[in-house]
Scaffold this motif. Structure first.
Motif, short mmCIF file in Angstrom:
data_model
loop_
_atom_site.label_atom_id
_atom_site.label_comp_id
_atom_site.label_asym_id
_atom_site.label_seq_id
_atom_site.Cartn_x
_atom_site.Cartn_y
_atom_site.Cartn_z
N THR A 72 -2.90 14.44 -3.55
CA THR A 72 -2.45 13.23 -4.24
C THR A 72 -2.07 12.14 -3.26
OG1 THR A 72 -1.65 14.56 -6.10
CG2 THR A 72 -0.77 12.33 -5.88
N VAL A 73 -1.35 12.52 -2.19
CA VAL A 73 -0.97 11.52 -1.18
C VAL A 73 -2.21 10.89 -0.56
CG1 VAL A 73 0.14 11.21 1.06
CG2 VAL A 73 1.26 12.59 -0.69
N ARG B 263 0.84 -1.20 0.00
CA ARG B 263 0.00 0.00 0.00
C ARG B 263 0.87 1.25 0.00
NH1 ARG B 263 -5.06 1.19 4.12
NH2 ARG B 263 -5.80 3.10 3.07
N ASN B 264 1.94 1.24 0.81
CA ASN B 264 2.85 2.39 0.83
C ASN B 264 3.58 2.53 -0.50
OD1 ASN B 264 2.05 2.76 3.46
ND2 ASN B 264 3.82 1.70 4.33
N THR C 166 1.14 4.01 -3.00
CA THR C 166 0.92 5.42 -2.70
C THR C 166 2.12 6.26 -3.14
OG1 THR C 166 -0.44 4.81 -0.79
CG2 THR C 166 0.41 7.06 -0.86
N GLY D 167 -3.93 8.78 -3.21
CA GLY D 167 -3.16 7.56 -3.45
C GLY D 167 -3.32 6.55 -2.32
N TRP D 168 -3.34 7.06 -1.07
CA TRP D 168 -3.53 6.18 0.07
C TRP D 168 -4.90 5.49 0.03
CZ3 TRP D 168 -0.66 4.14 3.84
CH2 TRP D 168 -1.29 3.62 4.97
N ALA E 93 -4.97 3.05 -3.05
CA ALA E 93 -4.22 1.82 -2.79
C ALA E 93 -4.98 0.93 -1.81
CB ALA E 93 -2.84 2.16 -2.24
N THR F 219 2.03 8.96 -6.10
CA THR F 219 2.36 10.34 -5.76
C THR F 219 3.48 10.86 -6.64
OG1 THR F 219 1.67 9.98 -3.47
CG2 THR F 219 3.09 11.87 -3.90
#
Length: 460
Positions: free
Chosen positions: A172-173, A4-5, A8, A176-177, A180, A12
């Motif tokens: 975006t972060v 997931r990270n 992201t 994205g989190w 994801a 990003t």
């Protein structure tokens, strides 16, 4: 790093790269437009000054009369210098202008073309050649000024783009989190379901969701693997159950015979009879143990394969079978053998001892149950496949028995009362598979059985 990270971060970085590229394009385009616009304003200012001075005949003698020099200036910190046809200074908006630098620029000026010179700090300079239609004289005009309003607007644009990128980065972060997390939610579900599966409940399966996307395909693959594991565990439990039963029988016989001999045998003939029975039980126990060890050995690492002549393995196995079953008729035939090659026929890469063992097991089964001759045929099924068929005239097998014959220690109904442990076919099949081939058994009750082995041959 968690997936997931990773997703992201990559999402990003991708969006940030697009944003920065787009912002750089906007800033560059705006800066280029500002420069062109200001150059046009400088040229207009110089042209207006030249036209005013020429029409009032102020440039002919270089005297302004009642006209003040600052009257022609319209831009911040503007400086105008006009040179006559003889390259003499006819007009200067201020005495502090560096005319040495201007004279060096004069040679770059050509009629009909606006020339831009490198910027000095915030000061920008252009030069042009000016003339009136009614006059043949050409004057060279150099104009410089500072575009304070343009630079202020450009700074505001840069600040606006920077703030927009920072805000967009935060959005975006977060997006994205969330994206994801949403994309990996089925993976988390599969992980939770897989975590509940253990050796005690291998019958459970994963949810395949819609059955169409990649995660559904992954679930299908895992379910197939679980089915194979369940089957392997069941086979292992069956194998252990049968093995313990088969081992217990000779051990019980051996122990009982020795205990009886110890308690009741008083004469030598009685003791010899007990010893003979014990020896037979020990031999059976040794044969069964060796068979189990051979079955486990085939599943392990094998020595490197070397060129082997398959016909020699067949002949060696047949010689042993003729001595073991002297009353049985053993026939060997070669069919469809290539004749248009000089290569060494019947060659393949393998282990001669294992291949001979596999053939011995098949021939032993045929000799053990057949009431007539046993036929062995060697042929080329294709240009690169060797085929060995062993056919007996035994009682045959039912479809249910054919389905179970590869299970270790399984014995068909017709095998009861005959020597053997049900390990020959499983061992043979694994040997053939380890050599890249396949084993096929065809049979019908009352019609005998045919075992066909296909092995990859060396290129002809």
């Amino acid at each position: 790093m968690l997936i997931r990270n990773k997703l992201t971060l990559r999402f990003t970085l991708l969006v940030l790269g697009i944003q920065l590229g787009f912002s750089a394009f906007i800033y560059y385009f705006s800066a280029h437009t500002r420069a062109q616009r200001f150059e046009f304003r400088l040229a207009n200012s110089g042209t207006v000054a030249g036209r005013v001075l020429m029409r009032t005949h102020k440039l002919e003698a270089g005297m302004l009369g009642s006209l003040r020099r600052s009257d022609l200036l319209t831009l911040p910190r503007e400086q105008i210098s006009i040179y006559g046809p003889d390259n003499t200074l006819r007009y200067s908006s201020a005495d502090s202008i560096n005319q040495m630098a201007n004279r060096a620029r004069l040679r770059k000026l050509v009629p009909g073309r606006l020339v831009s010179f490198p910027r000095e700090g915030q000061r920008e300079t252009v030069g042009l050649v000016f003339s009136e239609p009614t006059s043949p004289d050409q004057y060279r005009i150099l104009v410089s000024a500072e575009d304070r309003a343009g630079w202020a607007q450009l700074r505001q644009l840069g600040l606006l783009l920077a703030l927009s990128n920072v805000g967009a980065l935060a959005v975006t972060v977060l997006a994205g989190w969330l994206f994801a997390g949403s994309a990996l939610r089925p993976v988390a579900r599969i992980s939770r379901q897989a975590g509940r599966i253990s050796a005690t409940n291998l019958g459970r399966r994963l949810s395949e969701s819609n059955g169409r996307d990649e995660l559904a395909q992954l679930a299908q693959v895992i379910n197939t693997m679980l089915a194979g594991l369940e089957q392997a565990f069941e086979a292992q439990k069956s194998f252990l159950s049968h093995a313990s039963h088969e081992l217990r029988t000779p051990l019980t016989t051996l122990t009982g015979t020795l205990e009886t001999a110890l308690a009741y045998d008083t004469t030598l003939p009685e003791a010899r009879q007990s010893i003979t029975q014990s020896l037979e039980a020990a031999r059976r126990l040794t044969d069964l143990t060796n068979s189990l060890l051979n079955l486990a050995k085939v599943d392990g690492a094998l020595p490197a394969f070397v060129p082997v002549r398959l016909d020699e393995c067949v002949n060696e196995a047949l010689i042993l079978m003729r001595s073991r079953y002297p009353g049985r008729e053993w026939r060997l035939a070669f069919k469809e053998i290539p004749t248009d090659t000089e290569a060494d026929l019947f060659m393949l890469a393998g282990n001669a001892d294992l291949l001979t063992t596999a053939l011995l097991n098949l021939l032993d089964n045929a000799g053990k149950y057949s009431t007539g001759p046993v036929r062995t045929e060697i042929t080329y099924a294709a240009s690169n496949w060797l085929q060995i068929s062993i056919t007996d005239a035994g009682p045959g097998l039912s479809p249910e028995e054919l389905h179970q014959i590869y299970e270790p220690l399984y014995r068909a109904a017709g095998a009861m009362g005959r020597p053997g442990y049900g390990l020959g076919l499983p061992l043979t099949r694994r040997i053939v598979l380890r050599h890249g081939g396949r084993l096929e058994i065809t049979s019908a009750p009352g019609q005998g059985t045919t075992a066909t082995v296909l092995l990859p041959a060396a290129p002809l």
